[in-house]
Design a protein around this motif. Sequence first.
Motif, PDB file in Angstrom:
ATOM      1  N   SER A 118     -19.199  18.331  24.001  1.00 54.24           N
ATOM      2  CA  SER A 118     -18.504  17.423  24.469  1.00 54.24           C
ATOM      3  C   SER A 118     -17.822  17.804  25.883  1.00 54.24           C
ATOM      4  O   SER A 118     -17.904  19.175  26.255  1.00 54.24           O
ATOM      5  N   CYS A 119     -17.460  16.883  26.617  1.00 56.22           N
ATOM      6  CA  CYS A 119     -17.019  17.183  28.124  1.00 56.22           C
ATOM      7  C   CYS A 119     -15.784  16.398  28.155  1.00 56.22           C
ATOM      8  O   CYS A 119     -15.885  14.942  28.222  1.00 56.22           O
ATOM      9  N   ALA A 120     -14.553  16.984  28.487  1.00 56.51           N
ATOM     10  CA  ALA A 120     -13.240  16.255  28.654  1.00 56.51           C
ATOM     11  C   ALA A 120     -12.935  16.264  29.966  1.00 56.51           C
ATOM     12  O   ALA A 120     -12.950  17.326  30.566  1.00 56.51           O
TER      13      ALA A 120
ATOM     14  N   LYS B  97     -36.235  13.636  25.739  1.00 55.68           N
ATOM     15  CA  LYS B  97     -36.157  12.343  25.191  1.00 55.68           C
ATOM     16  C   LYS B  97     -36.613  12.299  23.848  1.00 55.68           C
ATOM     17  O   LYS B  97     -37.599  13.022  23.225  1.00 55.68           O
ATOM     18  N   GLY B  98     -35.757  11.354  23.091  1.00 55.77           N
ATOM     19  CA  GLY B  98     -36.196  11.325  21.512  1.00 55.77           C
ATOM     20  C   GLY B  98     -35.425  12.298  20.904  1.00 55.77           C
ATOM     21  O   GLY B  98     -35.396  12.245  19.551  1.00 55.77           O
ATOM     22  N   ARG B  99     -34.517  13.440  21.616  1.00 56.75           N
ATOM     23  CA  ARG B  99     -34.009  14.554  20.754  1.00 56.75           C
ATOM     24  C   ARG B  99     -32.595  14.474  21.265  1.00 56.75           C
ATOM     25  O   ARG B  99     -31.629  14.741  20.276  1.00 56.75           O
ATOM     26  N   PHE B 100     -32.011  14.131  22.495  1.00 56.35           N
ATOM     27  CA  PHE B 100     -30.913  14.137  22.901  1.00 56.35           C
ATOM     28  C   PHE B 100     -30.254  12.725  23.253  1.00 56.35           C
ATOM     29  O   PHE B 100     -31.252  11.885  23.587  1.00 56.35           O
ATOM     30  N   THR B 101     -28.951  12.439  23.020  1.00 55.79           N
ATOM     31  CA  THR B 101     -28.555  11.445  23.157  1.00 55.79           C
ATOM     32  C   THR B 101     -27.186  11.639  24.049  1.00 55.79           C
ATOM     33  O   THR B 101     -26.174  12.340  23.535  1.00 55.79           O
ATOM     34  N   ILE B 102     -26.993  10.898  25.150  1.00 55.69           N
ATOM     35  CA  ILE B 102     -25.808  11.062  25.877  1.00 55.69           C
ATOM     36  C   ILE B 102     -25.064   9.700  25.715  1.00 55.69           C
ATOM     37  O   ILE B 102     -25.212   8.700  25.419  1.00 55.69           O
ATOM     38  N   SER B 103     -23.753   9.929  25.564  1.00 59.58           N
ATOM     39  CA  SER B 103     -22.631   8.962  25.241  1.00 59.58           C
ATOM     40  C   SER B 103     -21.469   9.077  25.842  1.00 59.58           C
ATOM     41  O   SER B 103     -20.978  10.153  26.333  1.00 59.58           O
ATOM     42  N   ARG B 104     -20.537   8.010  26.063  1.00 63.15           N
ATOM     43  CA  ARG B 104     -19.283   8.451  26.729  1.00 63.15           C
ATOM     44  C   ARG B 104     -18.227   7.524  25.821  1.00 63.15           C
ATOM     45  O   ARG B 104     -18.507   6.391  25.333  1.00 63.15           O
TER      46      ARG B 104
ATOM     47  N   LYS C 211     -11.247   8.148  25.586  1.00 66.18           N
ATOM     48  CA  LYS C 211     -10.859   9.603  25.324  1.00 66.18           C
ATOM     49  C   LYS C 211     -11.136  10.560  26.648  1.00 66.18           C
ATOM     50  O   LYS C 211     -11.412  11.625  26.418  1.00 66.18           O
ATOM     51  N   ASN C 212     -11.726   9.826  27.614  1.00 64.91           N
ATOM     52  CA  ASN C 212     -12.120  10.410  28.971  1.00 64.91           C
ATOM     53  C   ASN C 212     -13.035  11.587  28.659  1.00 64.91           C
ATOM     54  O   ASN C 212     -12.879  12.754  28.994  1.00 64.91           O
ATOM     55  N   THR C 213     -13.984  11.248  27.731  1.00 61.83           N
ATOM     56  CA  THR C 213     -15.006  12.127  27.328  1.00 61.83           C
ATOM     57  C   THR C 213     -16.485  11.667  27.231  1.00 61.83           C
ATOM     58  O   THR C 213     -16.760  10.810  27.177  1.00 61.83           O
ATOM     59  N   VAL C 214     -17.254  12.555  27.437  1.00 59.84           N
ATOM     60  CA  VAL C 214     -18.803  12.473  27.535  1.00 59.84           C
ATOM     61  C   VAL C 214     -19.406  13.331  26.565  1.00 59.84           C
ATOM     62  O   VAL C 214     -18.984  14.360  26.351  1.00 59.84           O
ATOM     63  N   TYR C 215     -20.006  12.854  25.785  1.00 62.02           N
ATOM     64  CA  TYR C 215     -20.752  13.643  24.828  1.00 62.02           C
ATOM     65  C   TYR C 215     -22.696  14.103  25.132  1.00 62.02           C
ATOM     66  O   TYR C 215     -23.135  13.095  25.465  1.00 62.02           O
ATOM     67  N   LEU C 216     -23.144  14.856  24.383  1.00 61.78           N
ATOM     68  CA  LEU C 216     -24.471  15.016  24.456  1.00 61.78           C
ATOM     69  C   LEU C 216     -24.857  15.702  23.123  1.00 61.78           C
ATOM     70  O   LEU C 216     -24.531  16.660  22.771  1.00 61.78           O
ATOM     71  N   GLN C 217     -25.195  14.734  22.098  1.00 61.89           N
ATOM     72  CA  GLN C 217     -25.910  15.076  20.958  1.00 61.89           C
ATOM     73  C   GLN C 217     -27.428  15.596  21.063  1.00 61.89           C
ATOM     74  O   GLN C 217     -28.238  15.008  21.500  1.00 61.89           O
ATOM     75  N   MET C 218     -27.577  16.546  20.709  1.00 63.65           N
ATOM     76  CA  MET C 218     -28.710  17.482  20.471  1.00 63.65           C
ATOM     77  C   MET C 218     -29.332  17.891  19.258  1.00 63.65           C
ATOM     78  O   MET C 218     -28.770  18.575  18.311  1.00 63.65           O
ATOM     79  N   ASN C 219     -30.460  17.091  19.010  1.00 61.93           N
ATOM     80  CA  ASN C 219     -31.145  17.388  17.739  1.00 61.93           C
ATOM     81  C   ASN C 219     -32.302  17.831  17.854  1.00 61.93           C
ATOM     82  O   ASN C 219     -32.831  17.990  19.070  1.00 61.93           O
TER      83      ASN C 219
END
Length: 124
Positions: A21-23, A65-72, A76-84
Amino acid sequence: QVQLVESGGGLVQAEGSLRLSCAASGGTFSSYAMGWFRQAPGKEREFVASISKNGNIIYYTDSVKGRFTISREDAKNTVYLQMNSLKPEDTAVYYCAADRLGLATKRLGNYDYWGQGTQVTVSS
């Protein structure tokens, strides 16, 4: 002045998952494009993923690609990086960054603000 604070890093086994997470504070988060970069020991900082200000343009480096997902989540003024499916080669300090132009650029030099980074270590 925009401040970015990353969290969510840690030690994980290969094939595991983490969510970074990045706030953001001190600016208009919804007007910024956001990016994630990483830097492994002895290597240059490299692009990982980016998302435009309205979320409709997203880029990833090929290796994630196919493993990580960025979202915002602008509320909440936050960006995420889901790493699988993490791999040992994903081990690095991960940084988030904000681009005032709002474009989902891959270029490190286009970003105006940077966080302090969070360590991700993937064991084999």
